[in-house]
Design a protein around this motif. Structure first.
Motif, PDB file in Angstrom:
ATOM      1  N   VAL A   1      31.661  30.151  48.208  1.00 15.13           N
ATOM      2  CA  VAL A   1      32.796  30.940  48.686  1.00 15.13           C
ATOM      3  C   VAL A   1      33.472  31.658  47.517  1.00 15.13           C
ATOM      4  N   ALA A   2      33.613  30.972  46.381  1.00 10.81           N
ATOM      5  CA  ALA A   2      34.205  31.608  45.193  1.00 10.81           C
ATOM      6  C   ALA A   2      33.336  32.776  44.726  1.00 10.81           C
ATOM      7  N   ASP A   3      32.018  32.610  44.769  1.00  8.95           N
ATOM      8  CA  ASP A   3      31.097  33.682  44.398  1.00  8.95           C
ATOM      9  C   ASP A   3      31.288  34.887  45.313  1.00  8.95           C
ATOM     10  N   MET A   4      31.372  34.647  46.617  1.00 12.39           N
ATOM     11  CA  MET A   4      31.588  35.739  47.564  1.00 12.39           C
ATOM     12  C   MET A   4      32.919  36.436  47.284  1.00 12.39           C
ATOM     13  N   LEU A   5      33.962  35.659  47.032  1.00 17.36           N
ATOM     14  CA  LEU A   5      35.282  36.217  46.755  1.00 17.36           C
ATOM     15  C   LEU A   5      35.257  37.102  45.518  1.00 17.36           C
ATOM     16  N   LEU A   6      34.685  36.597  44.428  1.00 17.13           N
ATOM     17  CA  LEU A   6      34.672  37.365  43.187  1.00 17.13           C
ATOM     18  C   LEU A   6      33.847  38.641  43.317  1.00 17.13           C
ATOM     19  N   LYS A   7      32.730  38.572  44.037  1.00 16.09           N
ATOM     20  CA  LYS A   7      31.922  39.775  44.244  1.00 16.09           C
ATOM     21  C   LYS A   7      32.678  40.798  45.094  1.00 16.09           C
ATOM     22  N   GLU A   8      33.399  40.338  46.105  1.00 16.52           N
ATOM     23  CA  GLU A   8      34.189  41.250  46.937  1.00 16.52           C
ATOM     24  C   GLU A   8      35.348  41.849  46.147  1.00 16.52           C
ATOM     25  N   GLN A   9      35.972  41.055  45.289  1.00 17.48           N
ATOM     26  CA  GLN A   9      37.052  41.582  44.460  1.00 17.48           C
ATOM     27  C   GLN A   9      36.522  42.655  43.511  1.00 17.48           C
ATOM     28  N   GLU A  10      35.338  42.407  42.939  1.00 12.39           N
ATOM     29  CA  GLU A  10      34.744  43.386  42.035  1.00 12.39           C
ATOM     30  C   GLU A  10      34.400  44.671  42.787  1.00 12.39           C
ATOM     31  N   ALA A  11      33.830  44.536  43.983  1.00 11.21           N
ATOM     32  CA  ALA A  11      33.504  45.719  44.793  1.00 11.21           C
ATOM     33  C   ALA A  11      34.768  46.477  45.163  1.00 11.21           C
ATOM     34  N   SER A  12      35.823  45.751  45.509  1.00 12.80           N
ATOM     35  CA  SER A  12      37.095  46.373  45.857  1.00 12.80           C
ATOM     36  C   SER A  12      37.667  47.133  44.664  1.00 12.80           C
ATOM     37  N   GLU A  13      37.603  46.528  43.511  1.00 21.82           N
ATOM     38  CA  GLU A  13      38.115  47.184  42.302  1.00 21.82           C
ATOM     39  C   GLU A  13      37.301  48.440  41.983  1.00 21.82           C
ATOM     40  N   ASN A  14      35.992  48.363  42.164  1.00 20.77           N
ATOM     41  CA  ASN A  14      35.148  49.544  41.937  1.00 20.77           C
ATOM     42  C   ASN A  14      35.516  50.666  42.902  1.00 20.77           C
ATOM     43  N   LEU A  15      35.769  50.331  44.155  1.00 21.74           N
ATOM     44  CA  LEU A  15      36.183  51.343  45.126  1.00 21.74           C
ATOM     45  C   LEU A  15      37.525  51.952  44.754  1.00 21.74           C
ATOM     46  N   ARG A  16      38.483  51.104  44.328  1.00 21.77           N
ATOM     47  CA  ARG A  16      39.784  51.622  43.895  1.00 21.77           C
ATOM     48  C   ARG A  16      39.619  52.594  42.727  1.00 21.77           C
ATOM     49  N   ARG A  17      38.773  52.207  41.789  1.00 21.46           N
ATOM     50  CA  ARG A  17      38.541  53.053  40.619  1.00 21.46           C
ATOM     51  C   ARG A  17      37.932  54.392  41.041  1.00 21.46           C
ATOM     52  N   GLN A  18      36.962  54.357  41.953  1.00 24.09           N
ATOM     53  CA  GLN A  18      36.333  55.586  42.423  1.00 24.09           C
ATOM     54  C   GLN A  18      37.336  56.483  43.157  1.00 24.09           C
ATOM     55  N   VAL A  19      38.172  55.885  43.995  1.00 24.17           N
ATOM     56  CA  VAL A  19      39.186  56.662  44.711  1.00 24.17           C
ATOM     57  C   VAL A  19      40.146  57.301  43.727  1.00 24.17           C
ATOM     58  N   LYS A  20      40.578  56.531  42.734  1.00 26.18           N
ATOM     59  CA  LYS A  20      41.498  57.064  41.725  1.00 26.18           C
ATOM     60  C   LYS A  20      40.853  58.227  40.971  1.00 26.18           C
ATOM     61  N   GLU A  21      39.592  58.051  40.570  1.00 29.99           N
ATOM     62  CA  GLU A  21      38.891  59.121  39.854  1.00 29.99           C
ATOM     63  C   GLU A  21      38.744  60.360  40.733  1.00 29.99           C
ATOM     64  N   ASN A  22      38.427  60.155  42.009  1.00 26.95           N
ATOM     65  CA  ASN A  22      38.276  61.287  42.928  1.00 26.95           C
ATOM     66  C   ASN A  22      39.604  62.010  43.133  1.00 26.95           C
ATOM     67  N   LEU A  23      40.697  61.257  43.252  1.00 24.16           N
ATOM     68  CA  LEU A  23      42.011  61.880  43.389  1.00 24.16           C
ATOM     69  C   LEU A  23      42.384  62.665  42.146  1.00 24.16           C
TER      70      LEU A  23
END
Length: 88
Positions: A58-80
């Motif tokens: 469960v911790a592995d799933m959480l950390l991978k989802e957090q990393e994916a979420s952060e990558n998406l935030r970064r991409q949105v910020k860069e696109n904006l």
């Protein structure tokens, strides 16, 4: 509002005290129970060892989802930022 919800994990009942609603707590318990059943499937682990491995899954799933979420935030910020620079 604090809720008391009885859930079953690994064949044992646990009373959870949570601010979240019952459906959410039950979904969490089901995820943990599924992970526990998966690691205990071969029958070579104790319930305690299985619980630790389930928690690690469960911790592995959480950390991978957090990393994916952060990558998406970064991409949105860069696109904006790129869209703003193109406007100028």
């Amino acid at each position: 509002m604090i809720n008391r919800i009885v859930v079953t994990i690994g064949g044992r009942d646990y009373t959870m005290v949570a601010a979240e609603n019952e459906d959410y707590v039950r979904r969490c318990a089901e995820l943990v129970n599924q992970q526990l059943q998966e690691v205990l499937r071969d029958g070579r682990l104790s319930q305690a060892d299985g619980a630790v491995l389930a928690a690690m899954n469960v911790a592995d799933m959480l950390l991978k989802e957090q990393e994916a979420s952060e990558n998406l935030r970064r991409q949105v910020k860069e696109n904006l930022e790129e869209a703003n620079s193109l406007k100028l």
